[in-house]
Design an enzyme around this catalytic site. Structure first.
Site, mmCIF file in Angstrom:
data_model
loop_
_atom_site.group_PDB
_atom_site.id
_atom_site.type_symbol
_atom_site.label_atom_id
_atom_site.label_comp_id
_atom_site.label_asym_id
_atom_site.label_seq_id
_atom_site.Cartn_x
_atom_site.Cartn_y
_atom_site.Cartn_z
ATOM 1 N N ARG A 178 0.840 -1.395 0.005
ATOM 2 C CA ARG A 178 -0.068 0.115 0.200
ATOM 3 C C ARG A 178 0.842 1.159 0.009
ATOM 4 O O ARG A 178 0.651 2.195 0.615
ATOM 5 C CB ARG A 178 -1.045 -0.122 1.291
ATOM 6 C CG ARG A 178 -1.784 -1.055 1.215
ATOM 7 C CD ARG A 178 -2.866 -0.982 0.089
ATOM 8 N NE ARG A 178 -4.056 -1.759 0.506
ATOM 9 C CZ ARG A 178 -4.092 -3.226 0.092
ATOM 10 N NH1 ARG A 178 -3.126 -3.727 -0.390
ATOM 11 N NH2 ARG A 178 -5.257 -4.102 0.481
ATOM 12 N N SER A 201 -10.520 -0.633 3.791
ATOM 13 C CA SER A 201 -9.705 -0.833 5.053
ATOM 14 C C SER A 201 -9.211 0.651 5.573
ATOM 15 O O SER A 201 -8.561 1.344 4.529
ATOM 16 C CB SER A 201 -8.488 -1.589 4.747
ATOM 17 O OG SER A 201 -8.808 -2.767 4.011
ATOM 18 N N GLU A 243 -4.472 3.445 6.403
ATOM 19 C CA GLU A 243 -4.456 3.390 4.906
ATOM 20 C C GLU A 243 -4.648 4.594 4.162
ATOM 21 O O GLU A 243 -4.514 5.179 3.255
ATOM 22 C CB GLU A 243 -5.047 2.017 4.586
ATOM 23 C CG GLU A 243 -4.843 1.892 3.125
ATOM 24 C CD GLU A 243 -5.537 0.731 2.573
ATOM 25 O OE1 GLU A 243 -5.454 -0.530 3.259
ATOM 26 O OE2 GLU A 243 -6.268 0.738 1.767
HETATM 27 N N1 EPU Z 1 -10.426 -10.691 10.579
HETATM 28 C C1 EPU Z 1 -11.011 -10.867 11.661
HETATM 29 N N2 EPU Z 1 -12.096 -9.866 11.857
HETATM 30 C C2 EPU Z 1 -12.476 -9.069 10.840
HETATM 31 C C3 EPU Z 1 -11.599 -8.930 9.724
HETATM 32 C C4 EPU Z 1 -10.619 -9.985 9.283
HETATM 33 O O1 EPU Z 1 -10.852 -11.528 12.507
HETATM 34 O O2 EPU Z 1 -13.350 -8.351 11.150
HETATM 35 C C5 EPU Z 1 -9.174 -11.685 10.341
HETATM 36 C C6 EPU Z 1 -9.720 -13.001 9.872
HETATM 37 O O3 EPU Z 1 -8.937 -13.968 10.466
HETATM 38 C C7 EPU Z 1 -9.161 -13.029 8.363
HETATM 39 C C8 EPU Z 1 -7.938 -12.115 8.504
HETATM 40 O O4 EPU Z 1 -8.469 -11.125 9.361
HETATM 41 O O5 EPU Z 1 -8.493 -14.518 8.029
HETATM 42 C C9 EPU Z 1 -7.940 -11.589 7.014
HETATM 43 O O6 EPU Z 1 -9.110 -10.955 6.463
HETATM 44 P P1 EPU Z 1 -9.646 -10.448 5.081
HETATM 45 O O7 EPU Z 1 -8.959 -11.499 4.155
HETATM 46 O O8 EPU Z 1 -10.818 -10.102 5.047
HETATM 47 O O9 EPU Z 1 -8.736 -9.402 4.699
HETATM 48 P P2 EPU Z 1 -8.150 -8.211 5.596
HETATM 49 O O10 EPU Z 1 -6.275 -8.521 5.852
HETATM 50 O O11 EPU Z 1 -8.674 -7.735 6.411
HETATM 51 C C10 EPU Z 1 -6.903 -7.214 3.341
HETATM 52 C C11 EPU Z 1 -6.914 -5.827 2.615
HETATM 53 C C12 EPU Z 1 -8.225 -5.572 1.796
HETATM 54 C C13 EPU Z 1 -8.593 -6.742 0.770
HETATM 55 C C14 EPU Z 1 -8.402 -8.061 1.765
HETATM 56 C C15 EPU Z 1 -8.625 -9.237 0.681
HETATM 57 C C16 EPU Z 1 -5.427 -4.615 3.898
HETATM 58 C C17 EPU Z 1 -5.391 -3.361 4.791
HETATM 59 N N3 EPU Z 1 -6.785 -4.808 3.465
HETATM 60 O O12 EPU Z 1 -8.039 -7.164 4.169
HETATM 61 O O13 EPU Z 1 -8.063 -4.404 1.113
HETATM 62 O O14 EPU Z 1 -9.657 -6.472 0.114
HETATM 63 O O15 EPU Z 1 -7.279 -8.062 2.268
HETATM 64 O O16 EPU Z 1 -7.085 -9.413 -0.059
HETATM 65 O O17 EPU Z 1 -4.494 -4.872 3.330
HETATM 66 C C18 EPU Z 1 -8.678 -2.168 1.056
HETATM 67 O O18 EPU Z 1 -7.345 -1.879 1.101
HETATM 68 O O19 EPU Z 1 -9.262 -1.111 1.127
HETATM 69 C C19 EPU Z 1 -8.958 -3.534 1.205
HETATM 70 C C20 EPU Z 1 -10.234 -3.629 1.367
#
Ligand code: EPU
Length: 338
Positions: free
Chosen positions: A163, A235, A331
């Protein structure tokens, strides 16, 4: 076109009712070049605004906003195994992804449905479902705001990170991105390592670009609030990146802590998990809240102000620091707080 005292409600996905003193839009690169040759920008009361999907305005913007509207997607070169395309900065990101998938060009499919315009994609090196846009960008064309000169930045000039890019640091505020050149593959090798992507694609039958796009769209729609319905900027925080040994120590105290190997050689934590453990998921303070679907997303239920959202984000940050000793980094770019 120049607009004075204009509402920015449709230019920010938090849906905040704020205004800018002036907004200038450019459909043609040559018009923007001419403008900046004669009105070189030197002061701080100026900003570039694409789709406004990663911004939080604390109040009205007293200055000039430039909004790129350059269009056009062109195939620049096509060889047996790759294709080079150029795309105007003003195209809606997902329209580009849709077109490339329809043509059978691989590389952008995991980035389906990310809100915003093409011009903003390299600025924060958008990423999702195991892909980052940096892996497809060949070069970025931009106008220097000080003198209207045109410059092309190679992939390495952009200094991409998680990012992150040079457009957030040394190039910040100095360039208007007009066009991006992508190198995509005509023999797609799908990237299905993230979460249950592979299983889901297999359920649909063939592992094709179109099916990956479908699965990613389904996943986003079920996990992320639709900014068209509930204001948000995706995010709000980045996922924290820590060393392998720090992650091992944290795991001793929090055995359920999700950890992911980071392509840059460290460990990425899930900020959403940390925030959820602190009890924030689904919490609301007035019209500002933490999404009940994904704790990493802060939402505007209607009439929250930028300050309401910012204050809530600071409370979240404070409690994550107190519980885990982790300092969450935003972010979303906040405009109006230094
Ligand atoms: N999780 C939780 N609770 C929550 C959300 C997530 O426990 O409310 C944990 C879960 O264990 C899950 C892990 O976090 O296994 C990862 O969650 P998720 O796959 O939803 O992805 P993320 O890491 O929360 C990132 C990006 C998103 C992108 C998703 C999918 C960042 C800051 N965010 O989120 O990007 O869509 O992966 O690849 O890197 C954005 O940048 O605006 C965005 C939405």
């Amino acid at each position: 076109m120049i607009f004075e005292n204009i509402s920015l409600k449709r230019f920010n996905t938090f849906g905040l009712s704020i205004k800018a003193d002036r907004l200038i839009t450019f459909k043609l690169e040559e018009n923007a070049v001419r403008y900046f040759r004669t009105h070189g920008v030197t002061d701080g009361d100026f900003m570039i605004l694409g789709g406004g999907s990663n911004l939080l305005f604390i109040g009205d913007f007293h200055g000039t906003i430039v909004h790129p509207e350059m269009e056009g997607v062109f195939v620049e070169e096509k060889k047996e195994d790759y294709v080079k395309i150029s795309c105007g900065a003003g195209i809606v990101w997902d329209k580009l992804v849709e077109q490339t998938v329809n043509y059978g060009f691989g590389g952008l499919e995991n980035l389906s449905l990310i809100p915003g315009l093409v011009g903003a994609a390299p600025v924060q090196n958008i990423g999702a479902y195991g892909a980052e846009v940096k892996d497809t960008i060949e070069k970025v064309r931009a106008i220097c705001l000080k003198d209207g000169s045109l410059r092309e930045f190679s992939n390495s000039d952009c200094r991409f990170g998680y990012r992150d890019s040079a457009f957030k640091h040394e190039l910040k505020g100095n360039y208007l991105i007009t066009k991006i050149y992508f190198r995509l593959t005509t023999r797609p090798k799908l990237s299905l390592e993230y979460g249950s992507l592979k299983e889901e694609v297999n359920k649909l039958g063939a592992s094709s670009l179109g099916n990956v796009r479908k699965i990613v769209i389904n996943a986003r729609q079920s996990k992320l609030p639709d900014p068209g319905l509930t204001g948000n900027a995706g995010s709000f925080f980045k996922n924290p990146v820590i060393s392998i040994s720090d992650a091992e120590n944290m795991k001793k105290k929090y055995p359920k802590l999700p950890t992911f190997e980071d392509p840059y050689g460290s460990i990425k934590l899930a900020a959403g998990w940390l925030i959820e453990q602190c009890g924030w998921k689904g919490k609301r303070k007035g019209d500002a809240g933490i999404s009940e679907k994904q704790a990493l997303v802060i939402v505007n239920y209607g009439n929250a102000t930028g300050k309401d959202i910012f204050d809530l984000s600071e409370e979240v940050k404070k409690s994550v620091f107190e519980e885990f000793g982790i300092n969450l980094e935003r972010e979303v770019e906040v405009i109006g707080i230094t």
